[in-house]
Design an enzyme around this catalytic site. Structure first.
Site, PDB file in Angstrom:
ATOM      1  N   ASP A 264       0.864  -1.174   0.000  1.00 47.21           N
ATOM      2  CA  ASP A 264       0.000   0.000   0.000  1.00 47.21           C
ATOM      3  C   ASP A 264       0.906   1.231   0.000  1.00 47.21           C
ATOM      4  OD1 ASP A 264      -2.125   1.676  -0.081  1.00 47.21           O
ATOM      5  OD2 ASP A 264      -3.111   0.947   1.727  1.00 47.21           O
TER       6      ASP A 264
HETATM    7  C1  BGC Z   1      -5.034   3.252   0.167  1.00 44.76           C
HETATM    8  C2  BGC Z   1      -5.319   2.149  -0.819  1.00 44.76           C
HETATM    9  C3  BGC Z   1      -5.242   2.686  -2.234  1.00 44.76           C
HETATM   10  C4  BGC Z   1      -3.872   3.306  -2.450  1.00 44.76           C
HETATM   11  C5  BGC Z   1      -3.673   3.851  -3.846  1.00 44.76           C
HETATM   12  C6  BGC Z   1      -3.768   4.021  -0.169  1.00 44.76           C
HETATM   13  O1  BGC Z   1      -3.609   5.157   0.616  1.00 44.76           O
HETATM   14  O2  BGC Z   1      -4.935   2.705   1.462  1.00 44.76           O
HETATM   15  O3  BGC Z   1      -6.549   1.568  -0.554  1.00 44.76           O
HETATM   16  O4  BGC Z   1      -5.506   1.672  -3.162  1.00 44.76           O
HETATM   17  O5  BGC Z   1      -3.710   4.373  -1.525  1.00 44.76           O
HETATM   18  O6  BGC Z   1      -4.392   4.999  -4.077  1.00 44.76           O
END
Ligand code: BGC
Length: 710
Positions: A264
């Site tokens: 993530d």
């Molecule tokens: C979130 C994810 C997301 C990723 C990309 C993160 O901050 O937790 O769920 O897919 O960003 O945008």
């Protein structure tokens, strides 16, 4: 079986090119990025401008730029491996479906699959290869803003919904240019953050992890999900991003996941904030050691893996394994055959009709003292803070929505053939100014809710009680002796304990996407019969959290947290509305549960035999309608405490007036088993109660027994 073509390809690559495949960067239109791609230092680009892309406005996708960068990767880099473009296409693209929590309330997996297929087509047509969806984190805490992005509190429902979304995104033929790769997230336990604080710590035993939080990921792997994203959180002292046990041993080895893991957003670098790594180099070493395959945006891998390999701290063999997974997914999704994006003909009318059906089936009728549907010729006032609202119906994560598709609730009522009977007193206003208008009507439909800004990533609340200013409004209107219909456009479950008595009817409309307003008008007017059922328990007040139905049995109380016990002095212990609950305009009656074969031996179960339990459901009311029959089990005596009830099957069926149907559920080894104290999946011989009914509080049950003849 490993592909020899991919192995050959990896052999021909330099270490820098290999590490490049593990590097995901943000999109920028700069010469520096073009140069990096040319040198093979980029494997993927995320189409997100900010770290919390679900909450912030995002640039629209520039397909020409994507194709230009792709051409550099394919034609100008030595390895010639296409880039994979990822975007958070969470619950819609141009056409927006209800938020996932609302989708779960539909209990309609075929519809959800069809709707996600449509979303995949729209996203693929804009050049997206890969989405970071579905979120299959179990959440039992409505204070946590991200509970709206998942499918609720139950592992079985979440698994079924997650599989439907994955099938929709990926299709049957992954190489089809209308298919995109899915991503099951956030592995693992993210929904259990303490106090509902996003990114916080979680404390989860292996027993609970396996029996609740892991189950949807197991289902996602069975549905052949292409990628998995790690959770930002730590579990009992170990950040997931550096947990070899969770990423390698459990996910890859035990569950047999063969796609790749994406970190993530900057969660490898965050190992430094967790203070398990002293710097980003050490963070890269820990994440690669856990075989977390691709690094999202923080450049830890591209900056440090080369050096770590030279120092022997990460082996090239490990890097090769990670690269293999990335190229394998690129190959499976046809990126080598068709790397470039092409606009497709999209049937938006059809997609909107899916979004409308999803919204129709997601909304939950929580209360109805006979006021809904509204009388056919009655004059009705429609008012409230959500009367003119549009954007909030989409909830978090709608970066590509088409504003032209959206209607306000007022516009939807004005579209009705008999629109002249609706009046729209404007609120907020000087209260006295609307008194006269309200005098003309007996029934007031109040559009209430919360904005899309208070839920989603890092948007949590300490208090989920019904908003005080909206409560003041309903008290005033109720004091005039009006019948009050509350249309509640909230993302998360709200504690309705104090507000509920003022309403004659409550329609929980969630944030239901592009067609939310039309579904609200159709349900209120009786053109659509509501059929949603709650995917998450609604507490009476915030202080009852955590409150969920599948809690283990404990002394003095057959229904555990749900029971009439004396847990609290200041509040009834029971939920306001239980899991699985939802009313209809018609009535359904259930016969007693029957079972063809009350006893099976353990051996028979292991060989695939199943118990078959059935009921007859009859529509005894005045309307046609849909009912979701739900099947729960309760393991009566076992070596570990087991939930008082666990959902193991559901079936949503349309009934004509007066129609009766037999509904059968099959329960086998998988349904009756659990991970025991040693982490082994087993069925323990003994008796089980099997319940079938319209929500989790049903006591309509039959006993079955598993015997061990050895
Ligand atoms: C979130 C994810 C997301 C990723 C990309 C993160 O901050 O937790 O769920 O897919 O960003 O945008």
């Amino acid at each position: 079986m490993k592909s020899s073509k991919i192995i050959e390809k990896i052999r021909s690559m330099s270490l820098e090119e290999k590490i490049g495949q593990l590097n995901q960067i943000q999109l920028e239109d700069t010469e520096q990025i073009r140069e990096e791609i040319r040198k093979g230092r980029v494997g993927s680009i995320i189409l997100a401008d900010t770290a919390t892309a679900g909450n912030d406005e995002q640039k629209r996708i520039d397909m020409n730029l994507l194709n230009e960068l792709q051409q550099i990767a394919v034609e100008e880099s030595t390895a010639g491996i296409p880039l994979i473009f990822g975007r958070d296409v969470i619950h819609g693209h141009h056409t927006v479906l209800p938020i996932p929590l609302a989708e779960a309330a539909s209990f309609h997996t075929e519809l959800i699959e069809k709707a996600y297929r449509a979303v995949a087509k729209e996203a693929a047509s804009d050049g997206v290869h890969w989405t970071f969806s579905p979120m299959i984190d179990i959440s039992r805490d409505p204070r946590w803003g991200r509970c709206i992005e998942g499918f609720g509190e139950d592992p079985y429902l979440t698994s079924e919904m997650g599989k439907a979304a994955i099938r929709g995104f990926q299709g049957e033929d992954y190489k089809n240019t209308e298919s995109i790769a899915a991503c099951a997230k956030h592995y693992l336990g993210y929904g259990a953050v303490e106090g509902g604080r996003d990114y916080g710590k979680t404390e989860i035993s292996d027993y609970t992890l396996r029996n609740y939080y892991l189950r949807p990921f197991q289902a996602a792997v069975e549905a052949d999900v292409a990628t998995v994203m790690n959770s930002f959180s730590e579990i009992s002292g170990q950040p997931v991003a550096s947990s070899r046990y969770l990423l390698h041993d459990v996910l890859k080895e035990e569950l047999g996941f063969n796609g790749f893991i994406i970190s993530d957003w900057a969660s490898i670098a965050k190992l430094v904030s967790h203070r398990v790594a002293k710097d980003e180099k050490e963070a890269a070493m820990l994440a690669a050691g856990a075989e977390l395959d691709m690094d999202m945006v923080d450049r830890c891998y591209i900056e440090h893996l080369g050096e770590l390999a030279a120092e022997g701290k990460v082996s090239e063999e490990t890097i090769d394994k990670m690269v293999y997974r990335v190229i394998y997914i690129k190959e499976r999704f046809g990126l080598f055959e068709h790397p470039y994006a092409e606009r497709k003909q999209i049937n938006y009318e059809e997609h909107l009709s899916f979004a409308k059906q999803c919204a129709d089936e997601s909304m939950v009728l929580l209360k109805n003292n006979g006021v809904l549907p509204i009388g056919q010729s009655e004059k009705i006032a429609v008012a409230g803070p959500f009367l003119y609202e549009k954007r909030s119906h989409l909830g978090s994560w709608a970066p590509d929505y088409d504003a032209g598709m959206l209607k306000s609730i007022q516009e939807a009522f004005l579209d009705c053939a008999d629109k002249d009977r609706f009046i729209f007193p404007q609120l907020p206003y000087l209260w006295d100014d609307i008194l006269l208008t309200l005098r003309e009507v007996n029934t007031v439909v109040l559009a209430l809710g919360e904005s899309a800004r208070v839920s989603g990533e890092n948007n949590c609340l300490t208090n989920i009680d019904f908003p005080a200013e909206q409560l003041a409004l309903i008290k005033k209107i109720k004091a005039m002796g009006k019948k009050l219909v509350g249309v509640m456009c909230f993302g998360r479950p709200i504690a309705l304990g104090e507000a509920e008595p003022y309403f004659d009817a409550i329609l929980y409309a969630w944030q239901s996407g592009s067609c939310a307003a039309q579904s609200i008008a159709d349900i209120v007017c009786g053109n659509v019969n509501p059929s949603g059922k709650l995917p998450m328990t609604f507490p009476r007040t915030t202080g009852q959290i955590p409150l969920y139905y599948n809690y283990p049995s404990f002394f003095g109380n057959g229904m555990a947290y749900y029971g009439e016990g004396d847990n609290y002095w200041d509040c009834k212990s029971t939920p306001m509305y239980p899991f699985g609950y939802g009313l209809s305009y018609t009535k359904f009656e259930y016969s007693e549960v029957g079972c063809e074969n009350n006893t099976l031996t353990l051996e028979e179960l292991q060989n695939g035999e199943k118990f078959r339990v059935s009921v007859i459901v009859t529509n005894t009311g005045k309307y046609t309608g849909k009912e979701t029959a739900q099947c729960y089990i309760s393991d009566l005596v076992s070596s570990m405490t087991r939930p008082v009830k666990e959902l193991k099957g559901f079936s949503k069926i349309f009934f004509n007036q007066g129609e009766c149907r037999e509904i059968t559920f099959e329960l086998g080894f998988e349904e009756l088993g659990f991970y025991n104290g040693s982490g082994k999946f087993c069925v323990e011989p003994g008796e089980f109660d099997v319940f079938i009914g319209g929500d989790c509080t049903t006591d309509n049950k039959v006993k079955i027994a598993v015997v061990d003849e050895k």
